[in-house]
Design a protein around this motif. Sequence first.
Motif, PDB file in Angstrom:
ATOM      1  N   TRP A 167       0.732  -1.328  -0.065  1.00 22.81           N
ATOM      2  CA  TRP A 167       0.261  -0.142  -0.112  1.00 22.81           C
ATOM      3  C   TRP A 167       1.025   1.255  -0.090  1.00 22.81           C
ATOM      4  O   TRP A 167       0.769   2.126  -0.729  1.00 22.81           O
ATOM      5  CB  TRP A 167      -0.861  -0.094   1.103  1.00 22.81           C
ATOM      6  CG  TRP A 167      -1.984   1.193   1.259  1.00 22.81           C
ATOM      7  CD1 TRP A 167      -3.061   1.061   0.700  1.00 22.81           C
ATOM      8  CD2 TRP A 167      -1.605   2.621   1.764  1.00 22.81           C
ATOM      9  NE1 TRP A 167      -3.627   2.555   1.032  1.00 22.81           N
ATOM     10  CE2 TRP A 167      -2.789   3.063   1.767  1.00 22.81           C
ATOM     11  CE3 TRP A 167      -0.596   3.181   2.591  1.00 22.81           C
ATOM     12  CZ2 TRP A 167      -3.081   4.625   1.891  1.00 22.81           C
ATOM     13  CZ3 TRP A 167      -0.653   4.356   2.749  1.00 22.81           C
ATOM     14  CH2 TRP A 167      -1.846   5.183   2.729  1.00 22.81           C
ATOM     15  N   ALA A 168       1.950   1.196   1.037  1.00 26.63           N
ATOM     16  CA  ALA A 168       2.827   2.439   0.964  1.00 26.63           C
ATOM     17  C   ALA A 168       3.606   2.603  -0.426  1.00 26.63           C
ATOM     18  O   ALA A 168       3.753   3.708  -0.725  1.00 26.63           O
ATOM     19  CB  ALA A 168       3.792   2.264   2.251  1.00 26.63           C
ATOM     20  N   ARG A 169       4.082   1.729  -0.967  1.00 29.02           N
ATOM     21  CA  ARG A 169       4.689   1.551  -2.148  1.00 29.02           C
ATOM     22  C   ARG A 169       3.965   2.117  -3.160  1.00 29.02           C
ATOM     23  O   ARG A 169       4.473   2.809  -4.012  1.00 29.02           O
ATOM     24  CB  ARG A 169       5.426   0.388  -2.457  1.00 29.02           C
ATOM     25  CG  ARG A 169       6.493   0.148  -3.743  1.00 29.02           C
ATOM     26  CD  ARG A 169       6.769  -1.227  -3.958  1.00 29.02           C
ATOM     27  NE  ARG A 169       7.342  -1.860  -2.853  1.00 29.02           N
ATOM     28  CZ  ARG A 169       7.415  -3.060  -2.878  1.00 29.02           C
ATOM     29  NH1 ARG A 169       6.791  -3.769  -3.629  1.00 29.02           N
ATOM     30  NH2 ARG A 169       7.640  -3.668  -1.626  1.00 29.02           N
ATOM     31  N   SER A 170       2.688   1.688  -3.290  1.00 26.99           N
ATOM     32  CA  SER A 170       1.825   2.188  -4.323  1.00 26.99           C
ATOM     33  C   SER A 170       1.606   3.874  -4.121  1.00 26.99           C
ATOM     34  O   SER A 170       1.030   4.407  -5.204  1.00 26.99           O
ATOM     35  CB  SER A 170       0.582   1.400  -4.499  1.00 26.99           C
ATOM     36  OG  SER A 170      -0.191   1.688  -3.413  1.00 26.99           O
ATOM     37  N   ARG A 171       1.532   4.350  -2.969  1.00 26.56           N
ATOM     38  CA  ARG A 171       1.032   5.719  -2.646  1.00 26.56           C
ATOM     39  C   ARG A 171       2.208   6.808  -2.257  1.00 26.56           C
ATOM     40  O   ARG A 171       1.928   7.876  -2.831  1.00 26.56           O
ATOM     41  CB  ARG A 171       0.130   5.640  -1.632  1.00 26.56           C
ATOM     42  CG  ARG A 171      -1.154   5.357  -2.099  1.00 26.56           C
ATOM     43  CD  ARG A 171      -2.106   4.729  -1.101  1.00 26.56           C
ATOM     44  NE  ARG A 171      -3.469   4.279  -1.626  1.00 26.56           N
ATOM     45  CZ  ARG A 171      -3.471   3.100  -2.037  1.00 26.56           C
ATOM     46  NH1 ARG A 171      -2.438   2.145  -2.500  1.00 26.56           N
ATOM     47  NH2 ARG A 171      -4.514   2.545  -2.604  1.00 26.56           N
ATOM     48  N   PHE A 172       3.160   6.266  -1.886  1.00 21.12           N
ATOM     49  CA  PHE A 172       4.413   7.193  -1.465  1.00 21.12           C
ATOM     50  C   PHE A 172       5.678   6.780  -2.191  1.00 21.12           C
ATOM     51  O   PHE A 172       6.015   5.866  -2.151  1.00 21.12           O
ATOM     52  CB  PHE A 172       4.464   7.218   0.027  1.00 21.12           C
ATOM     53  CG  PHE A 172       3.409   7.677   0.729  1.00 21.12           C
ATOM     54  CD1 PHE A 172       2.800   8.725   0.421  1.00 21.12           C
ATOM     55  CD2 PHE A 172       2.855   6.802   1.588  1.00 21.12           C
ATOM     56  CE1 PHE A 172       1.723   9.098   1.307  1.00 21.12           C
ATOM     57  CE2 PHE A 172       1.630   6.994   2.202  1.00 21.12           C
ATOM     58  CZ  PHE A 172       1.109   8.140   2.150  1.00 21.12           C
TER      59      PHE A 172
END
Length: 143
Positions: free
Chosen positions: A94-99
């Motif tokens: 999730w974090a990789r896809s957003r930040f």
Amino acid sequence: MANTGAPIHGRARNPMNEKPQISEIFAHYYPQISFPERSGWLKILCPLHTESRPSASINLEKNRWTCFACAVSEDSWDVIQREEEVNYIGAVEWARSRFSRSSEAVSSAVSWQSSGSLFGREGIVGGSSTDAPRLRRFGQDWA
């Protein structure tokens, strides 16, 4: 002994799994909570329950926040896991896809993502948005 660059304990450090900054995560999930970009523990209102006086603290250097009233202490992975209802691997994805690590990408991701519903895509059925953190933490029947 010279540093050979070999992985410690057989695991190489993966820069894609670096923990997002707690300030980025709070800006995404709890834009109503503000705090100065300073060092040390800063008093904040807890995003998980309604209050008029701060019962929580955030530390940007340690990348953690704690609420003393509801006994929650989390880093940015914990917040993502709780809010997105995923495990650690899901939180990393999730974090990789957003930040990304560039500040421009983080700012645009945070402003775009936080423009939607704060507590999920569908919101809370039968309650106000201020009830959402309590419902997630304690369940529907908590008073």
